[in-house]
Design a protein around this motif. Structure first.
Motif, PDB file in Angstrom:
ATOM      1  N   UNK A 179       0.718  -1.108  -0.103  1.00  0.00           N
ATOM      2  CA  UNK A 179      -0.089   0.023   0.096  1.00  0.00           C
ATOM      3  C   UNK A 179       0.805   1.149   0.087  1.00  0.00           C
ATOM      4  N   UNK A 180       1.819   1.273   0.615  1.00  0.00           N
ATOM      5  CA  UNK A 180       2.650   2.500   0.898  1.00  0.00           C
ATOM      6  C   UNK A 180       3.425   2.709  -0.374  1.00  0.00           C
ATOM      7  N   UNK A 181       3.957   1.418  -1.178  1.00  0.00           N
ATOM      8  CA  UNK A 181       4.510   1.620  -2.403  1.00  0.00           C
ATOM      9  C   UNK A 181       3.512   2.061  -3.461  1.00  0.00           C
ATOM     10  N   UNK A 182       2.184   1.489  -3.366  1.00  0.00           N
ATOM     11  CA  UNK A 182       1.343   2.035  -4.501  1.00  0.00           C
ATOM     12  C   UNK A 182       0.701   3.532  -4.380  1.00  0.00           C
ATOM     13  N   UNK A 183       0.979   4.079  -3.096  1.00  0.00           N
ATOM     14  CA  UNK A 183       0.603   5.452  -3.058  1.00  0.00           C
ATOM     15  C   UNK A 183       1.261   6.239  -3.715  1.00  0.00           C
ATOM     16  N   UNK A 184       2.319   6.359  -4.059  1.00  0.00           N
ATOM     17  CA  UNK A 184       3.147   7.174  -4.944  1.00  0.00           C
ATOM     18  C   UNK A 184       2.579   6.808  -6.381  1.00  0.00           C
ATOM     19  N   UNK A 185       2.407   5.689  -6.756  1.00  0.00           N
ATOM     20  CA  UNK A 185       2.255   5.257  -8.049  1.00  0.00           C
ATOM     21  C   UNK A 185       0.745   5.715  -8.354  1.00  0.00           C
ATOM     22  N   UNK A 186      -0.010   5.607  -7.421  1.00  0.00           N
ATOM     23  CA  UNK A 186      -1.501   6.140  -7.336  1.00  0.00           C
ATOM     24  C   UNK A 186      -1.677   7.463  -8.020  1.00  0.00           C
ATOM     25  N   UNK A 187      -0.679   8.381  -7.596  1.00  0.00           N
ATOM     26  CA  UNK A 187      -0.609   9.724  -7.946  1.00  0.00           C
ATOM     27  C   UNK A 187      -0.324   9.954  -9.239  1.00  0.00           C
ATOM     28  N   UNK A 188       0.677   9.245  -9.732  1.00  0.00           N
ATOM     29  CA  UNK A 188       1.235   9.100 -11.024  1.00  0.00           C
ATOM     30  C   UNK A 188      -0.072   8.593 -12.059  1.00  0.00           C
ATOM     31  N   UNK A 189      -0.360   7.538 -11.688  1.00  0.00           N
ATOM     32  CA  UNK A 189      -1.651   6.872 -12.363  1.00  0.00           C
ATOM     33  C   UNK A 189      -2.750   8.118 -12.747  1.00  0.00           C
ATOM     34  N   UNK A 190      -3.189   8.737 -11.756  1.00  0.00           N
ATOM     35  CA  UNK A 190      -4.170   9.527 -11.703  1.00  0.00           C
ATOM     36  C   UNK A 190      -3.915  10.700 -12.536  1.00  0.00           C
ATOM     37  N   UNK A 191      -2.684  11.115 -12.364  1.00  0.00           N
ATOM     38  CA  UNK A 191      -2.200  12.254 -13.507  1.00  0.00           C
ATOM     39  C   UNK A 191      -1.993  11.883 -14.774  1.00  0.00           C
ATOM     40  N   UNK A 192      -1.649  10.635 -14.959  1.00  0.00           N
ATOM     41  CA  UNK A 192      -1.702  10.135 -16.448  1.00  0.00           C
ATOM     42  C   UNK A 192      -3.076   9.983 -16.924  1.00  0.00           C
ATOM     43  N   UNK A 193      -4.069   9.463 -16.339  1.00  0.00           N
ATOM     44  CA  UNK A 193      -5.317   9.531 -16.561  1.00  0.00           C
ATOM     45  C   UNK A 193      -6.058  10.644 -16.921  1.00  0.00           C
ATOM     46  N   UNK A 194      -5.700  11.710 -16.012  1.00  0.00           N
ATOM     47  CA  UNK A 194      -6.336  13.066 -16.199  1.00  0.00           C
ATOM     48  C   UNK A 194      -5.541  13.623 -17.474  1.00  0.00           C
ATOM     49  N   UNK A 195      -4.207  13.674 -17.710  1.00  0.00           N
ATOM     50  CA  UNK A 195      -3.906  13.949 -19.096  1.00  0.00           C
ATOM     51  C   UNK A 195      -4.498  13.425 -20.164  1.00  0.00           C
ATOM     52  N   UNK A 196      -4.799  11.883 -20.216  1.00  0.00           N
ATOM     53  CA  UNK A 196      -5.459  11.376 -21.180  1.00  0.00           C
ATOM     54  C   UNK A 196      -6.902  11.994 -21.429  1.00  0.00           C
ATOM     55  N   UNK A 197      -7.583  11.999 -20.352  1.00  0.00           N
ATOM     56  CA  UNK A 197      -8.640  12.602 -20.332  1.00  0.00           C
ATOM     57  C   UNK A 197      -8.842  13.926 -21.048  1.00  0.00           C
ATOM     58  N   UNK A 198      -7.940  14.803 -20.713  1.00  0.00           N
ATOM     59  CA  UNK A 198      -7.905  16.020 -21.584  1.00  0.00           C
ATOM     60  C   UNK A 198      -7.189  16.045 -23.120  1.00  0.00           C
ATOM     61  N   UNK A 199      -6.743  14.687 -23.550  1.00  0.00           N
ATOM     62  CA  UNK A 199      -6.538  14.472 -24.755  1.00  0.00           C
ATOM     63  C   UNK A 199      -4.945  14.608 -24.961  1.00  0.00           C
ATOM     64  N   UNK A 200      -4.192  14.582 -23.912  1.00  0.00           N
ATOM     65  CA  UNK A 200      -2.497  14.390 -23.926  1.00  0.00           C
ATOM     66  C   UNK A 200      -2.372  12.916 -23.917  1.00  0.00           C
ATOM     67  N   UNK A 201      -1.878  12.256 -24.933  1.00  0.00           N
ATOM     68  CA  UNK A 201      -1.431  10.848 -24.955  1.00  0.00           C
ATOM     69  C   UNK A 201      -0.060  10.682 -25.084  1.00  0.00           C
ATOM     70  N   UNK A 202       0.753  11.525 -24.562  1.00  0.00           N
ATOM     71  CA  UNK A 202       2.270  11.392 -24.647  1.00  0.00           C
ATOM     72  C   UNK A 202       2.779  10.020 -24.034  1.00  0.00           C
ATOM     73  N   UNK A 203       3.772   9.571 -24.056  1.00  0.00           N
ATOM     74  CA  UNK A 203       4.351   8.272 -23.612  1.00  0.00           C
ATOM     75  C   UNK A 203       4.199   8.470 -21.795  1.00  0.00           C
ATOM     76  N   UNK A 204       3.904   7.197 -21.319  1.00  0.00           N
ATOM     77  CA  UNK A 204       3.957   7.158 -19.987  1.00  0.00           C
ATOM     78  C   UNK A 204       5.241   6.932 -19.276  1.00  0.00           C
ATOM     79  N   UNK A 205       6.072   7.792 -18.948  1.00  0.00           N
ATOM     80  CA  UNK A 205       7.275   7.509 -18.424  1.00  0.00           C
ATOM     81  C   UNK A 205       7.515   7.018 -17.083  1.00  0.00           C
TER      82      UNK A 205
END
Length: 546
Positions: A179-205
């Protein structure tokens, strides 16, 4: 039966190599999850040092044993303790799973803003600073804060649902660490999905930080029993394609098999197909058209064949292609000056070190292509017995699969132009030895077994390539015109200008027409003989013979 621990050793070619037998009690589950049943294999190239090989080998053993332990844990219901790498591997699988839940773009930018605000509110709930201060994510959390944040992260990440789907039961310590590990990855995942929802499909680094993902096979996926290379091998065995096709597609399936890590092709997902396409598109030296027309077409063709064998339910490569910018039509045909340059050069003697067969091919094959519309390979494979005189006096060329490769394996017969006869082509044929006219039959080795997946190039194909190289050296370098294939386009253009019917042009070139009615209007030999009389001569004359 005792299971031996794997040992690292050198293979005959110098590569570092090891095997690990999969224990019988988890073989079924291991095959469902990883597409391998009997044994895992480790290999590193010979250029790796002993230290590098031992380190990579130790990690490989730990990974395989970790998988086995996880499968046993899932089967028994026992809690699993995760190593550091296993922890991040599981976090990576969660990350991919979480992103995949929203690939259809079912959430808007506002939704992801709301989820992030919930996370921020949880941080602020126990923040002792003033309201205007930002929550301190890096501060050491008290047990109460840690428990509340873990509950929030699990709710937002849907981690319990993921673990249930994985069939993994973790010990309390490993669960908290995940859970502690996923916390940081959760923020990155939500940020990625937010960008995609806005039409930004740049590669996921962010995905690059995880160990390479190992796809898990759901229990309802039936394995094909073949990896990519084995599927290609089975296709070649049944279909027996042309040597050129096998040689062209070998690299395709070697690359795809390595990309899939030799997994069963039934485990290849749509995302895998797109990722492979993206890798190819980014490879230096591979243009978009080459990727589409050779790499993706080859893989798609074999996968469709596997699907017809009832070993795949769907083809993940269907519809996958590289976006290629539209360009204007290529010329295809030679310019008049190009054609004349090539034909004039056929009379220029080649150097003394040039083989006799290449000299003959240079002298006659361009003229044969120019006056028949045939493929250059169909002419370099000609034999003496393929040239025959008709009872009415004109000369025929039989283009037949018996001599080599013919498109569609459909034989055809064309009529020679008088200009070729005047130059002495028939005299050359009559003086020639029985067998091939433009290559040495002795060059074809029949005493060695042929690997069907790595067949040698036929000598007439080699001669065809030598002709192409010769043409390019003459200065005919337009990339839009094939150095050999350009004659087919040129023949059709000149024939059309001479008012020769399209069905007769098709008969010379070996083209098929999709209209059913055309099949009942195939011209006979006499019609071809009359039509070739109307085909205009090239304004190039051979030097007078002594």
């Amino acid at each position: 039966m005792a299971i031996l621990m794997p040992a690292l050793f050198r293979a005959k070619n110098g590569d570092w190599f090891a095997r690990k037998v999969i224990p019988p009690d988890v073989r079924d589950a291991y095959q469902r999850a990883y597409g391998i049943r009997q044994e895992e294999r480790f290999r590193l190239t010979t250029d790796k040092s002993s230290g590098e090989a031992k380190a990579a080998f130790a990690q490989w053993v730990a990974d395989v044993e970790g998988r086995i332990a996880a499968l046993r844990s899932a089967a028994s219901g026992e809690a699993l303790e995760l190593s550091h790498r296993e922890l991040h591997d599981l976090a990576g699988r969660w990350y991919d799973w979480f992103i995949a839940q929203h690939t259809d773009g079912d959430a808007s930018v506002e939704v992801w803003d709301h989820h992030y605000e919930r996370y921020q509110d949880a941080l602020s709930r126990f923040n002792s600073a003033h309201e205007e201060d930002e929550p301190d994510e890096a501060a050491t959390r008290s047990p109460r804060v840690a428990a509340y944040m873990q509950a929030t992260v699990q709710e937002l990440s849907r981690l319990p649902t993921f673990l249930a789907g994985e069939g993994v039961a973790l010990s309390p310590i490993s669960h908290a660490a995940l859970v502690d590990t996923v916390e940081r990855d959760l923020l990155a995942a939500m940020a990625l999905l937010r960008r995609r929802a806005g039409g930004d499909y740049r590669p996921d680094q962010h995905r690059e930080r995880f160990p390479k993902a190992v796809p898990v096979n759901p229990a309802n996926v039936k394995l094909s029993g073949w990896n990519a290379w084995e599927a290609f091998e089975a296709w070649v065995k049944e279909r027996q394609p042309a040597v050129a096709t096998v040689n062209r597609w070998r690299a395709v399936f070697m690359d795809l098999n390595a990309f899939l890590e030799k997994r069963d092709i039934a485990l290849m997902t749509d995302d895998d197909a797109v990722a492979w396409k993206d890798k190819l598109a980014a490879t230096a030296g591979l243009g978009g058209r080459t990727v589409n027309e050779i790499w993706l077409t080859g893989a798609r063709t074999v996968f469709n064949w596997v699907k017809k064998q009832k070993k795949l339910t769907s083809n993940p490569l269907d519809g996958v292609k590289v976006a290629v910018a539209r360009s204007g039509p290529t010329r295809g045909k030679f310019q008049e000056e190009d054609a004349e340059t090539i034909l004039k050069a056929t009379f220029i003697p080649l150097g003394p070190r040039t083989s006799e067969h290449l000299k003959l091919a240079v002298r006659w094959v361009p003229w044969l292509c120019a006056y028949t519309g045939a493929r250059s390979g169909e002419m370099t494979q000609l034999r003496k017995q393929d040239i025959e005189r008709h009872k009415d006096g004109f000369w025929l060329v039989h283009i037949t699969p018996d001599a080599g490769t013919v498109k569609g394996s459909m034989p055809r017969t064309v009529v020679l132009h008088d200009h070729l006869i005047e130059q002495g082509f028939i005299e050359f044929v009559q003086k020639a030895k029985a067998g091939p006219l433009f290559y040495d039959l002795k060059a074809v080795k029949t005493d060695k077994p042929v690997d069907p997946l790595n067949p040698p190039r036929p000598p007439y194909v080699i001669m065809r390539q030598k002709l192409a190289d010769w043409v390019r050296k003459l200065g005919v370098t337009d990339p839009g015109v094939g150095p050999n294939h350009g004659w087919r386009h040129t023949f059709r253009r000149r024939a059309a200008k001479a008012k020769i019917e399209e069905r007769i042009r098709d008969a010379f070139c070996g083209h098929t027409d999709p209209k059913v009615g055309r099949r009942y209007e195939l011209p006979d030999i006499e019609e071809l003989a009359e039509a070739i009389k109307e085909f205009p001569r090239y304004p190039v004359e051979a030097p007078k013979r002594p």
